[in-house]
Design an enzyme around this catalytic site. Sequence first.
Site, mmCIF file in Angstrom:
data_model
loop_
_atom_site.group_PDB
_atom_site.id
_atom_site.type_symbol
_atom_site.label_atom_id
_atom_site.label_comp_id
_atom_site.label_asym_id
_atom_site.label_seq_id
_atom_site.Cartn_x
_atom_site.Cartn_y
_atom_site.Cartn_z
ATOM 1 N N HIS A 89 -3.912 5.371 3.803
ATOM 2 C CA HIS A 89 -4.666 4.201 3.356
ATOM 3 C C HIS A 89 -4.149 2.915 3.993
ATOM 4 O O HIS A 89 -4.915 2.118 4.555
ATOM 5 C CB HIS A 89 -4.596 4.128 1.828
ATOM 6 C CG HIS A 89 -5.571 3.193 1.212
ATOM 7 N ND1 HIS A 89 -5.218 1.952 0.735
ATOM 8 C CD2 HIS A 89 -6.894 3.323 0.977
ATOM 9 C CE1 HIS A 89 -6.281 1.361 0.220
ATOM 10 N NE2 HIS A 89 -7.310 2.169 0.354
ATOM 11 N N ASP B 12 0.836 -1.196 0.000
ATOM 12 C CA ASP B 12 0.000 0.000 0.000
ATOM 13 C C ASP B 12 0.874 1.251 0.000
ATOM 14 O O ASP B 12 1.950 1.254 -0.600
ATOM 15 C CB ASP B 12 -0.933 -0.039 1.218
ATOM 16 C CG ASP B 12 -2.291 0.570 0.940
ATOM 17 O OD1 ASP B 12 -2.353 1.798 0.755
ATOM 18 O OD2 ASP B 12 -3.280 -0.179 0.898
ATOM 19 N N SER C 114 -11.559 -1.321 -0.704
ATOM 20 C CA SER C 114 -10.223 -1.305 -0.126
ATOM 21 C C SER C 114 -10.270 -1.506 1.379
ATOM 22 O O SER C 114 -9.256 -1.832 1.993
ATOM 23 C CB SER C 114 -9.521 0.001 -0.477
ATOM 24 O OG SER C 114 -9.805 1.029 0.384
#
Length: 938
Positions: free
Chosen positions: A251, A213, A422
């Site tokens: 994220h 990520d 996600s």
Amino acid sequence: MLPIKLLIFILGYLLSPTLQQYQQIPPRDYENKNYFLVELNTTNSQKPLIDFISHYRGHYNFEHQLSSLDNHYVFSIDKSHPHNSFLGNHNSNEYNLMKRQLGHEQDYDELISHVESIHLLPMKKLSKRIPVPIEMEDVVFDNRDDTGSDNHEATDEAHQKLIEIAKKLDIHDPEFTTQWHLINLKYPGHDVNVTGLWLENILGQGIVTALVDDGVDAESDDIKQNFNSEGSWDFNNKGKSPLPRLFDDYHGTRCAGEIAAVKNDVCGIGVAWKSQVSGIRILSGPITSSDEAEAMVYGLDTNDIYSCSWGPTDNGKVLSEPDVIVKKAMIKGIQEGRDKKGAIYVFASGNGGRFGDSCNFDGYTNSIYSITVGAIDYKGLHPQYSEACSAVMVVTYSSGSGEHIHTTDIKKKCSATHGGTSAAAPLASGIYSLILSANPNLTWRDVQYISVLSATPINEEDGNYQTTALNRKYSHKYGYGKTDAYKMVHFAKTWVNVKPQAWYYSDIIEVNQTITTTPEQKAPSKRDSPQKIIHSSVNVSEKDLKIMNVERVEHITVKVNIDSTYRGRVGMRIISPTGVISDLATFRVNDASTRGFQNWTFMSVAHWGETGIGEWKVEVFVDDSKGDQVEINFKDWQFRIFGESIDGDKAEVYDITKDYAAIRRELLEKEKQNSKSTTTTSSTTTATTTSGGEGDQKTTTSAENKESTTKVDNSASITTSQTASLTSSNEQHQPTESNSDSDSDTDDENKQEGEEDNDNDNDNGNKKANSDNTGFYLMSIAVVGFIAVLLVMKFHKTPGSGRRRRRRDGYEFDIIPGEDYSDSDDDEDDFDTRRADDDSFDLGHRNDQRVVSASQQQRQYDRQQDETRDRLFDDFNAESLPDYENDMFKIGDEEEEEEEGQQSAKAPSNSEGNSGTSTKKYKDNEADEDHKDVVGTQ
């Protein structure tokens, strides 16, 4: 020659540990240089690399070895160098290919001769599956009554459960009560059902999940205790610490919190809060395919699961797949990760559903090595953003209907706005951590089996579910259902691992058919009933799958070449022999590309558990609802099956570069040749042993030729280019019992065909044909009888006191070798002498030591042949079974006779008689049992 210093540097680099190699990678200068990857055959020696560097010194600069793949090396070239005019991909991606540029033909040929493959390494940017903006979240309203008495009662029970769990496990995290995906207070049951596992101390111990990520905040109090630095690396900034650096690098940290947030007093708690997480940072800047390949297998001896919430842009326009070297890296991961059990790759299905996007246009999510995870919201409904396709295996909880995932955030904050697919992928990864913790012996395919067999179907009235071969329900929206952690873990505890993987490739099926719509053409009312459809199919036989060692289907893929003036208007589906349908290509209104599908691979998990045998049909159709002109040319396709092997000991290691269709054809041809050779040898032996004259041998050979001409290869038949079949359905699906039976069956078929073709012939001609066939039929029966007698004589022993004993003259017989027809009782005394004369106990000719005249030998041979033939005829046509005590041939008792002879020589005569009587009684009983066995078989 290379300078000594450079040679020492190269050898030192190649011999250094992996971590040191990463640290020694020089910075990239993309402004002035182009980078490419060269594959050399350095498996056994580094000499090819040394020679290549030496030969191209002054042209290409050696940068470093690609640690993730053996035999792959990164080089750079100045952008002003003339070799850039022809340098391109070779035996690699099917774009930007090597060109034999005018004026550089010799350079091109020379470079190609030195390498196995070349991969260009341009910069590219991977896209995060970013959470859908709150203002664009679809708020789905249903008929549920939030204020009803039943709902109040349910929520009261859920609150009580939350209090009990928090008390028993000493949970004090302030956001725990808002983490509805763990315990849903408003819609009880719509959570991952994990608390029961926590009470059983199944918490993900010993499992590491890598977040591929934009980094992981290893300094966060919610992450620090469960962070694994050995499995972490920053590919964007080239360092060991993958800390977030950009303002939007949150994220990966949020995803990590979903999995392994520590039980403390900071934010919330992870679903597997005693597992560990690592960070592999690749989404915070441009990278190359070599970086991506490295990332997919980084820390392969440490990381168990790779959670990937990224892919091509989710705008309904892009068609993109991993480069070949990335695919190779993932294959390495499933072959070598977790001590050869295989790393687990989990991908988010994508957030482009609101743009009509499908995860089958994404080469990461439709990889057979990925577990593709879709989303459902806290009401259990399908959010509009979640992409559906035939590659979706399961779904789990994420944002929708106005609610989000509550988890850890960067800068010592907590997030209440995490969502999209996600967020679903890491939540599923956490559940897989629990599964592996409970059963660490599972392979990567076992984890997929557990997902297929223990997921819970949801919203069955909404997902267009189909019942599969495993009697499981499958939906393109929901896969096989939602992840129920408790159910899946307990299912995994007793799971027995499947056999290794096997695969089947069909031949490339040429279609070359076109659909053209015109503005005047009336549009159909439904997408599923277009006015024009191109049909094609492939027939997969049992023999095809057996030769490739495939027992059952797991994944199927379809590789296509389709030209189109508007790619988003192309639809495609495949229908299995059981009737299960996989929608491969769905319409995308935003995809106006004119490139079509060039060597694009679709994938489906909907056919899991099917045998694969039968006709697989594909349909290609066009969206003509707009009333404009669209042209589709369906050029060709190839069908592939990946599944469980029949024989695990024969399983091979998959190689993406091999043409397994060609290998299948070679194996079938080899089997065909072996079958012909075996049949010819058997037929020749039969003719020699049963025919005394030349005419009989010719008849048998002729029958063999007939059989050879009627047998055909039972390989996959292509419906779009059908050929005349030369075998009946029985020959295709039933095994041959014996050569004699085959000859008889073939003759019967030829007889029937002859009768149909000669209906107008006179009676004499028909009688002649029938007479010939009858003779051959009788001969076949005789051969069958002869073989049956041989088998009886071979496997049924008789008493040692029979009348027929071995003769002492040493003559040989073709039919029954080594048998004694003498009535003498003193044969045991001469057994050693006879064994000295014979050095072979095989059926057939012996190595006789006596010298006999030719005429005498021929007369003796003819006499014995006549006697044997008469005995065989009498035995075969007898109305009662022979007396096995007196008439049965004796094969294989020589050793018993030898032992008895030795004992008789040592014992007195009176005791010898008593022993003989006792032995005879025992053998009489044995003969009676053998007699019963023979009667049973007959």
